[in-house]
Design a protein around this motif. Structure first.
Motif, PDB file in Angstrom:
ATOM      1  N   ARG A   7     -37.916   4.771   2.037  1.00 56.86           N
ATOM      2  CA  ARG A   7     -37.975   5.053   3.480  1.00 56.86           C
ATOM      3  C   ARG A   7     -38.649   3.915   4.236  1.00 56.86           C
ATOM      4  O   ARG A   7     -38.210   3.535   5.326  1.00 56.86           O
ATOM      5  CB  ARG A   7     -38.731   6.365   3.745  1.00 56.86           C
ATOM      6  CG  ARG A   7     -37.899   7.599   3.552  1.00 56.86           C
ATOM      7  CD  ARG A   7     -38.584   8.879   4.028  1.00 56.86           C
ATOM      8  NE  ARG A   7     -39.788   9.171   3.258  1.00 56.86           N
ATOM      9  CZ  ARG A   7     -41.027   9.168   3.763  1.00 56.86           C
ATOM     10  NH1 ARG A   7     -41.245   8.940   5.036  1.00 56.86           N
ATOM     11  NH2 ARG A   7     -42.070   9.436   2.997  1.00 56.86           N
ATOM     12  N   ALA A  10     -36.177   1.002   4.404  1.00 58.97           N
ATOM     13  CA  ALA A  10     -35.073   1.351   5.325  1.00 58.97           C
ATOM     14  C   ALA A  10     -35.545   1.225   6.765  1.00 58.97           C
ATOM     15  O   ALA A  10     -34.819   0.706   7.628  1.00 58.97           O
ATOM     16  CB  ALA A  10     -34.568   2.761   5.034  1.00 58.97           C
ATOM     17  N   ASN A  13     -35.712  -2.460   7.684  1.00 57.60           N
ATOM     18  CA  ASN A  13     -34.388  -3.000   8.003  1.00 57.60           C
ATOM     19  C   ASN A  13     -33.870  -2.504   9.346  1.00 57.60           C
ATOM     20  O   ASN A  13     -33.119  -3.213  10.020  1.00 57.60           O
ATOM     21  CB  ASN A  13     -33.384  -2.672   6.890  1.00 57.60           C
ATOM     22  CG  ASN A  13     -33.502  -3.621   5.718  1.00 57.60           C
ATOM     23  OD1 ASN A  13     -34.099  -4.692   5.816  1.00 57.60           O
ATOM     24  ND2 ASN A  13     -32.937  -3.222   4.593  1.00 57.60           N
TER      25      ASN A  13
END
Length: 136
Positions: A7, A10, A13
């Motif tokens: 998480r 992510a 990103n």
């Protein structure tokens, strides 16, 4: 444990600092490559704001490793980036792109990241953004 780390990356990103902060312990110890240790979410958020101003990065080819007791982990990845604004003490930014391997070492406490140590080859990055030949 690897869910928290996945998480976090992510959110990185996605450029979502708030979601990154949600994965961190209040007293996160952030060990920056070639830099000072920053302690606490406030300093981490300030670091993220600076980085977002100077760089646009996406991590690919992510592999996450974890200890059997889920207290420590490591992640290996490729940093794909664009140098947006000149960072003090570094070469001038002109929108250069770069690609280099990197990695992070991570400790977890109560399901949150309590230590994040990131490494990459600064000399390789400088060569890339300076238009010099790749390091041999």
């Amino acid at each position: 444990m690897t869910d928290t780390i996945a998480r976090y990356f992510a959110a990185f990103n996605a450029g979502d600092t708030d979601a990154m902060l949600d994965c961190l312990d209040e007293q996160i110890a952030h060990h920056v490559n070639e830099g000072q240790i920053r302690v606490g979410k406030e300093k981490f958020a300030a670091f993220c704001a600076h980085m977002s101003r100077c760089y646009k990065e996406e991590l690919t080819d992510m592999v996450i490793f974890s200890s059997e007791d889920s207290s420590r982990a490591a992640a290996e990845f490729i940093v794909n980036g664009t140098y947006l604004v000149t960072d003090e003490g570094l070469p001038e930014a002109k929108g250069q792109t770069y690609r280099l391997p990197g990695g992070s070492f991570i400790e977890l406490k109560d399901g949150k990241i309590s230590r994040l140590t990131t490494y990459y080859n600064l000399a390789d990055w400088i060569a890339q953004v300076s238009g010099k030949p790749a390091l041999a």
